[in-house]
Each structure stands twice: as structure tokens, then as C-alpha cells.
Design an enzyme around this catalytic site. Sequence first.
Site, PDB file in Angstrom:
ATOM      1  N   HIS A 161     -13.224  -9.795 -14.423  1.00 54.48           N
ATOM      2  CA  HIS A 161     -11.876  -9.267 -14.192  1.00 54.48           C
ATOM      3  C   HIS A 161     -11.385  -9.455 -12.769  1.00 54.48           C
ATOM      4  O   HIS A 161     -10.313  -8.955 -12.426  1.00 54.48           O
ATOM      5  CB  HIS A 161     -11.801  -7.775 -14.516  1.00 54.48           C
ATOM      6  CG  HIS A 161     -12.026  -7.449 -15.956  1.00 54.48           C
ATOM      7  ND1 HIS A 161     -10.999  -7.327 -16.863  1.00 54.48           N
ATOM      8  CD2 HIS A 161     -13.164  -7.224 -16.644  1.00 54.48           C
ATOM      9  CE1 HIS A 161     -11.495  -7.019 -18.052  1.00 54.48           C
ATOM     10  NE2 HIS A 161     -12.806  -6.958 -17.947  1.00 54.48           N
ATOM     11  N   LYS A 182       1.025   0.382 -10.345  1.00 56.14           N
ATOM     12  CA  LYS A 182      -0.286  -0.268 -10.414  1.00 56.14           C
ATOM     13  C   LYS A 182      -1.163   0.348  -9.325  1.00 56.14           C
ATOM     14  O   LYS A 182      -0.652   1.050  -8.456  1.00 56.14           O
ATOM     15  CB  LYS A 182      -0.162  -1.779 -10.204  1.00 56.14           C
ATOM     16  CG  LYS A 182       0.674  -2.144  -8.963  1.00 56.14           C
ATOM     17  CD  LYS A 182       0.925  -3.638  -8.834  1.00 56.14           C
ATOM     18  CE  LYS A 182       1.951  -4.179  -9.775  1.00 56.14           C
ATOM     19  NZ  LYS A 182       1.382  -5.030 -10.826  1.00 56.14           N
ATOM     20  N   ARG A 183      -2.464   0.098  -9.365  1.00 56.41           N
ATOM     21  CA  ARG A 183      -3.319   0.576  -8.277  1.00 56.41           C
ATOM     22  C   ARG A 183      -2.748   0.115  -6.938  1.00 56.41           C
ATOM     23  O   ARG A 183      -2.114  -0.933  -6.847  1.00 56.41           O
ATOM     24  CB  ARG A 183      -4.744   0.014  -8.415  1.00 56.41           C
ATOM     25  CG  ARG A 183      -5.590   0.647  -9.476  1.00 56.41           C
ATOM     26  CD  ARG A 183      -6.956  -0.028  -9.543  1.00 56.41           C
ATOM     27  NE  ARG A 183      -6.856  -1.393 -10.012  1.00 56.41           N
ATOM     28  CZ  ARG A 183      -7.354  -2.462  -9.382  1.00 56.41           C
ATOM     29  NH1 ARG A 183      -8.013  -2.329  -8.230  1.00 56.41           N
ATOM     30  NH2 ARG A 183      -7.232  -3.656  -9.897  1.00 56.41           N
ATOM     31  N   LYS A 201      -1.895  -6.534  -4.070  1.00 55.77           N
ATOM     32  CA  LYS A 201      -0.746  -6.291  -4.953  1.00 55.77           C
ATOM     33  C   LYS A 201       0.563  -6.161  -4.157  1.00 55.77           C
ATOM     34  O   LYS A 201       1.644  -6.180  -4.711  1.00 55.77           O
ATOM     35  CB  LYS A 201      -0.995  -5.038  -5.792  1.00 55.77           C
ATOM     36  CG  LYS A 201      -2.186  -5.201  -6.759  1.00 55.77           C
ATOM     37  CD  LYS A 201      -2.454  -3.927  -7.529  1.00 55.77           C
ATOM     38  CE  LYS A 201      -3.691  -3.999  -8.409  1.00 55.77           C
ATOM     39  NZ  LYS A 201      -3.447  -4.692  -9.705  1.00 55.77           N
ATOM     40  N   THR A 255      -1.644  -6.344 -16.619  1.00 56.39           N
ATOM     41  CA  THR A 255      -1.237  -5.970 -17.975  1.00 56.39           C
ATOM     42  C   THR A 255       0.029  -5.114 -17.912  1.00 56.39           C
ATOM     43  O   THR A 255       0.795  -5.073 -18.871  1.00 56.39           O
ATOM     44  CB  THR A 255      -2.353  -5.198 -18.712  1.00 56.39           C
ATOM     45  OG1 THR A 255      -2.867  -4.202 -17.833  1.00 56.39           O
ATOM     46  CG2 THR A 255      -3.468  -6.130 -19.135  1.00 56.39           C
ATOM     47  N   LYS A 304       3.558  -4.893 -20.270  1.00 53.20           N
ATOM     48  CA  LYS A 304       4.170  -3.668 -20.800  1.00 53.20           C
ATOM     49  C   LYS A 304       5.644  -3.584 -20.411  1.00 53.20           C
ATOM     50  O   LYS A 304       6.499  -3.241 -21.228  1.00 53.20           O
ATOM     51  CB  LYS A 304       3.423  -2.431 -20.264  1.00 53.20           C
ATOM     52  CG  LYS A 304       1.996  -2.315 -20.785  1.00 53.20           C
ATOM     53  CD  LYS A 304       1.104  -1.409 -19.916  1.00 53.20           C
ATOM     54  CE  LYS A 304      -0.362  -1.692 -20.227  1.00 53.20           C
ATOM     55  NZ  LYS A 304      -1.297  -1.111 -19.237  1.00 53.20           N
TER      56      LYS A 304
HETATM   57  C1  26W Z   1     -16.278   0.469  -8.556  1.00 55.35           C
HETATM   58  C2  26W Z   1     -16.183  -0.925  -9.054  1.00 55.35           C
HETATM   59  C3  26W Z   1     -14.829  -1.286  -9.535  1.00 55.35           C
HETATM   60  C4  26W Z   1     -14.140  -2.310  -8.923  1.00 55.35           C
HETATM   61  C5  26W Z   1     -12.898  -2.662  -9.361  1.00 55.35           C
HETATM   62  C6  26W Z   1     -14.275  -0.648 -10.625  1.00 55.35           C
HETATM   63  C7  26W Z   1     -13.023  -1.004 -11.071  1.00 55.35           C
HETATM   64  C8  26W Z   1     -12.341  -2.017 -10.440  1.00 55.35           C
HETATM   65  C9  26W Z   1     -10.984  -2.443 -10.895  1.00 55.35           C
HETATM   66  C10 26W Z   1     -10.117  -1.280 -11.065  1.00 55.35           C
HETATM   67  C11 26W Z   1     -11.067  -3.497 -11.941  1.00 55.35           C
HETATM   68  C12 26W Z   1      -9.763  -3.805 -12.631  1.00 55.35           C
HETATM   69  O1  26W Z   1      -9.094  -2.945 -13.146  1.00 55.35           O
HETATM   70  N1  26W Z   1      -9.405  -5.088 -12.715  1.00 55.35           N
HETATM   71  C13 26W Z   1      -8.187  -5.484 -13.410  1.00 55.35           C
HETATM   72  O2  26W Z   1      -8.527  -5.800 -14.747  1.00 55.35           O
HETATM   73  C14 26W Z   1      -7.376  -6.023 -15.528  1.00 55.35           C
HETATM   74  C15 26W Z   1      -7.812  -6.226 -16.965  1.00 55.35           C
HETATM   75  O3  26W Z   1      -8.433  -7.458 -17.108  1.00 55.35           O
HETATM   76  C16 26W Z   1      -6.575  -7.198 -14.998  1.00 55.35           C
HETATM   77  O4  26W Z   1      -5.394  -7.295 -15.745  1.00 55.35           O
HETATM   78  C17 26W Z   1      -6.244  -6.999 -13.514  1.00 55.35           C
HETATM   79  O5  26W Z   1      -5.643  -8.176 -13.005  1.00 55.35           O
HETATM   80  C18 26W Z   1      -7.519  -6.670 -12.749  1.00 55.35           C
HETATM   81  O6  26W Z   1      -7.206  -6.346 -11.402  1.00 55.35           O
END
Ligand code: 26W
Length: 832
Positions: A375, A567-568, A573, A675, A679
Site C-alpha cells: 500500500h 484524508k490523513r 498529501k 480511495t 468516494k
Molecule cells: C504503523 C504502520 C502503518 C503505516 C502506514 C500503518 C498504517 C499506515 C497507513 C495508514 C497505510 C495506508 O492507509 N495506506 C493507504 O492505503 C490505501 C488503500 O490501499 C491507499 O488508497 C492509499 O493511497 C495509501 O496511502
Amino acid sequence: MPSKATAAKPGKSPGRPPADSPAAIFRALIQRHLVSTLARHEGSATPRDWWVATALAVRDTIHERMIATQAVHNANNVRRIYYFSLEYLMGRLFGNNLLATGLMDTAKAALASLGQDFEKIREAEVDMGLGNGGLGRLAACFLDSLATLDYPALGYGIYYEFGLFRQAFAANGQQVEHPDNWILFGDPWEVARPEYTQEVRFYGRIENVFDDHGNYRPRWVDTKTILGVPHDIPTAGFGTGTVNLLRLWASKSSEDFDLAAFNRGGYVEAVREKAIGETVSKVLYPNDKTETGKELRLMQQYFFVACSLRDIIRRHFRNPANSWKNFAGKVAVQLNDTHPAIAVVELTRILIDEHGFTLAAAWEIVGATFAYTNHTLLPEALEKWSVGLFERVLPRHLQLIYDINAQLLKAVETKWPGDNEKKRICSLIEENGHKQVRMANLAVAGSHAVNGVAALHTDLLKKNLFPEFDALYPGKFQNKTNGITPRRWLHKANPRLSALITKKLGSAAWVRGLDQLHGLEKSAGDAAFQKEFMAIKRANKVDLAAVIKAECGVDVSPDALFDVQIKRLHEYKRQHLNLLHILALYRRLLQNPGLDIVPRVFVFGAKAAPGYDLAKNIIRAINVVGAHINTDPRIGGKLKVVFLPNYRVSLAEKIIPAADLSEQISTAGKEASGTGNMKLSLNGALTIGTLDGANVEIKEEVGDENIFIFGLNVDEVAALWAKGYKPWDFYQADEELRAVLDWLGSDFFTPGEHGAFALVHDSLLSGGDPYLVLADFRRYCDCQARVDAAYRDKAKWAKMAILNTARLGKFSSDRTIREYAKDIWSLKPVKV
Ligand code: 26W
């Protein structure tokens, strides 16, 4: 409807449904749960009580379907997909479960007859926020599609006591984190299954033992054991009988108390030990950069993976027809990023240490079982664990990682004889300074398929991140463009638009077949349809305006353009690029109060990881600049800036239907897919975005003339870095950019506080601007001017918005799941 429900006795409530009607039967169920389960008198029941009682009434139906589904799956010994994910952002389940079971109207009528306000009751549900962002929400959308398409599936994860933190803003605009105690008052959807409790071991050491034949049979001893107790959440398919499960593990200590400690009088000590066992599933890790707590995070990963594999194996061998020979034939495991990648080693360990397999034979089953989804391309997000930590927590697994690595490096040697650089790159162990285990390499080596989440992302995955593995394992890498469930993100979140589409298309079949939205295209130019479509957008904006007033205390006009970035919070971003544009507009208005611009409401929603100071500084800057703009009488309310606190799934459902413009402005090459972009566009918002992630494919679908693309593309980004990027050059060359940056860096917005936004400001200049904000600034502003012009032409804008909705069918998670089922899982639907 459950068949055995008792009919309601006649009563005096207004609008009471006729006895024997579905609403009357449902009403009686709600009343029964209120009394029997909650021990509540109707007169003193709170909205939360009504919500729980109604949820339990729906759950009755869902449980019947779940039992039937599991019976059919078990009787037919079906192949199943097991989705392994550390995160599930489920949001609220109430509305979805009502729609899935077809009980929505019945429940509304029943509650109305009881004098209850449906919307108020719905608001009583706390979001199940067990995830950070896109990855967790994708897992939730996938569960919806899997059940709706009748695929036998089980989601495995962790039953976090605390989900992602609850966000508030301090008076100075700074993010403050509060614990999210979502489970405090219980969760009516879940069923605990203590009978399927699993044991998991940690720590200890390896005893080197050899069997009678001189084979090395190591023993993992002196371990500490904790227990995993499963909690099942049913996931109901829409318009079908299938109800799958989300099984979440809660950790518990293995003994009530340590007898020795207890006898020494160490009662408190003994109970403290017990608390440690419960710590493992206590809290979801926000994705920040802090190194602390790493050990616990590794323990979480191993804990849930070990419980889940044991559970899968238990279920597999429950059927006497099954053996290890057909294990990979019945079991497909999808790894949602590398977070559960230790599963690859755990299954290897079980096969070798507990069932006498050789490494080669074990590795074959492992490779046939697992597949891995990547991801992110961000190097800092690729998980690595120090070898020292591994050795302490999972010593046997580290041994096996070395054994697996030896085999891997042999394959590399065969492919590229004598090439040590290739070995260094492919190795499971990184050796610069302090040794680390590379979880991504482990996941690639242990899986038969590796996928990216958008076409561009998969390309970059093959070209930049894993070119050696792509050469070593031809065909292993493939694309699976993300999707979103139309049930939640259109049908439920936007009931007005959903009803209009159903009226226009003559049926609601589009909810299960989103490609049918193409049928709207021919009406895109129709003035009457445009009027209806935009009236709905406006009504949704009125609703959101009320939320904004309640949450932020700011009045906004539904006639302004709603410009949304949700978004985060992350530098890549580029919420700060959006902020610079806001500052530029504000400055233009101050210098020319008569300036004719389209009034805009800028809406932000985002959480920043608690340890990510720069991201938190961006939030504060938006809040502070926003407060300033919102109260400046000189600009006549032409600009409003609001940052809605505590962005989460249920809030997204209120923002998305009301958006006119969707900000998807990441530095090209950084957003794997996105995503939220899907939406928003599905709900008739136009995208302003870079050629990044799934934006590229959204552009292909909606057409170049129905999207606003700007900025450097991936190749241009690479070329700029190769040539040597100097943000100062852009700063010097652009008067407006210089002015707004200096403004932000001054104490103008924070009188008396110097350098309040130094983190943001400096990152863009002396910090080297790692995400090329300044390089894209001018083209972003120019593109926003094109948005402005398009919005003034009401008919044109309406047509573009309708075409966005009409052409977004590809991005249904149903399409994504069918592709996984066909290309990766070899999975067939099973009708219940
Ligand atoms: C603690 C480790 C960790 C690192 C990063 C946990 C979680 C994350 C992110 C929040 C990962 C994430 O959400 N990635 C996103 O995944 C989506 C689904 O595939 C993509 O649409 C996004 O582009 C991507 O940033």
C-alpha cells in the site's frame, strides 16, 4: 425478518403500524430487547438504549443468516479467503446492516411508531475506528463486497480496546488527542467466542535438540504465554443471504494469577502480570515515526497472526476429509500490507516444528497460501524490525528467517551468479550498521502474488521498489486497483442521490452493479435532470452547513463552492499546498476587495499522527489562518475555512455527499491509490488533482474534460530531483508565492507568538521542500482559476458532476474483489 417474531399488542402510539405488518413485528422485537436484554423501561430509555435495542433486533436476522451461511460453507468444505489486517475502519454498522437486510424502512416505521427520531438514534452509535486511514477502510469495503458477492470469507484482526485517538482542537488550534474508548458501553454487534480461545507464546530461548535420526529439532522453551479470545462481528452482504465474519482477537493473560507470586503475598504483583497480557490488544498504533513501543507493535502483529493461523488450522482439520495436502487448496490468506507478514514465518514454523515438514515442503504450502498487497512506496513506511528485538521476542522465528533467507539468496545466486549487490538488495536482512529484518522482502518471498493498489502504483512498485524481485519472480507482481463499496459510500451516505439514480434508472440494481450508472450519461446534458441533481447537492450542503455550525461555530453558505480535502494529514498529501492557495486568495481579496471570485468554503478533515510534529503544525496553521479569514469583515464572507474535528468514517459520510470539489493533490508518485478520490467523484464532486495513484484511472474514466489535472507528473518529479531541486528558485521567481510564505512565516496570524508556523514554513524552504509544494504552487493556483471559471457556468458544472457519478462504476470494490478472486485467490462464490 425473523419468522418467529411475536406480533405487537394493540396500543395507543400515533401512527402505529397494523398488527402483523413487518413494522409491527419489528417494533415488538425492539420493545422486547429493550426490556429483556437492556432491562429498560420505555419511558426512561435514552437514544443509546433505543439504538442498542434496534441493533439487537436487526442482529436477530443477521445471526440467523450467519448461522445458515457458516453451515453451508462448512457442509461444502468450501475454499475461503482469510483477510489478515491490523486495521478495520468499519465506522457505524447500523445503517449498513439495516440496508443489507432490507429492514431500513421497517425499522424507520417501527421507531417512528414508538415516537423515536431515527436520525438521533443512529447518531448514538460510536464509530468502530480500528484503523488509521485508507488501508483500514479498504479492508472494511472489501468485507462488504466479499459478503455481497457471496464469497466465503473471514476477516481476521485485533480487538483493540482503544481505536485511533479522538481528535480535538485546543484554543490555539493545536490538535489534542484523547483516547477512543469505543467499547466502554459495549458493542451490540459482537459475539465473544471464548470457546475458541488460542494460546500464543513469546520470548524464551531455543534449545538445540537432535532427534534419533540426527535431525535438528529445536525446542522453543521458557516462553511467556498469552491468550487470544475471539470476538465476532457479522458482515452482512447486501441483498443476499451471505453473512461472513470479522473475527477480532482480544488478548488476555494466561493465568488468573501466578500462584507462586500469590503465595509470597505478591497479590498485586500477580494481578499486575495479568494486566500485561491484556496490554497487547489495548491500543491501535497511529502510524507515526516514533520508535517507542515498537516491541508491543511486533507483539500485536505476531499475536493476531498466531491466533488466526491456529484458528484456520483448527477449522480446516475439523473436517476429516482435510489434510495438509489440501490446506492451500482450501485456505487463501491475503496480507494487508506487511503488518501481518510474520504469518509467513509462523506457518513455516508450525509445519516444521509441529508437523515434521522440511523447510522446502513447508515453504511450498506457505507460498501457495499467502498473497501480499503493498500500500505504499514511501521508504519510511516500509516495516523493518531490528534483529535484536526479533531475537528477544520471537527467537525461533528469527532462526527460520535466516533459513528462509539462505534459500532466497541461493535463488538470487542462480539467477545472477556472483552478483553480491543483487543479494544485498534481496536479502531479508538489511546490514547497514544495525541489522534489520525487512518485512516487505519477507512478504514478497513468501507469497505467490504481490499486488499494488492502482495501475501507476504497481508500475512504480515493479520499476522502483522491487525490480530485482520482479525479475526473479516473473508474473508475481500484478495490479488490483482499489475500490469502494457503493452501499456505504453512495446508497447509504447519500440517500437523496441514491433515490434519484434509482428513479432515473428504473431500478436499484446499480447498488450491486455500479457499472449501470453509465445509464445516467445520456441525461447529463438534460436541464431538468441537472436541476434535480444539483438540488440534491445543495440539500446535502445545507445539511453539512449545519454540521459545520455545530462543530466549528462557523456560518457557511450552501451557495458557495464546497472545496474539500479529507484524508490523513501528511506532507505528501500536501494540505499545506491547499493552505498556500487559500492564503493567496485571501491576499488578493485584501488587495482588491471588489475582486470577483467564486465564494468558497474550504473544508478540511484529517488526523495527524501524534508524534508527527510538522503535520500537527499544518493543522494548527489551517485552524489559525481559517479563524482569521472567517472573522475578517473585509472580504464579505467570500472565503470560509473550516477544519472539522475528529475526522472519521461517519463524518466522511456527511462531508462527501456535500462536496463540489475534491482535493487530490499529492506529489506525483507518492499516493499509492487513494480511495477518498473515488468516494467524492462518485458523489458528484469534481477532482482537482495530480497524475498520482488512482487519479490517473479516474481521469481515464470520467474523461479529461471532467477533471482538473495540474502539476508535475512522475517523470517530471524525477527529472526535477535529478537536476537538483531548489525551492528558493521558485520562491524568488513568484511574487505571490513569496508573499504568502513570508506571511505564514511571520507572526501576523499569531500576534505575540513568534515562529508559530516555523515547522511548516522552514520545511518548504531551508528544509528542501521534500514534496515539491513550491514547484507545483503556480500550476495549482492556475488550475484553481479554471475550477472557478467552470463553477460559474452552472449547466456545464452540473454536466461534469453528473458524468463523474455516471462514469465511476469501475471503482466499486465489487470489481476489485472479483479481480482478486479470479487472479489471486481462485475463489468461487457460494450461494447460501
Ligand atoms: C504503523 C504502520 C502503518 C503505516 C502506514 C500503518 C498504517 C499506515 C497507513 C495508514 C497505510 C495506508 O492507509 N495506506 C493507504 O492505503 C490505501 C488503500 O490501499 C491507499 O488508497 C492509499 O493511497 C495509501 O496511502
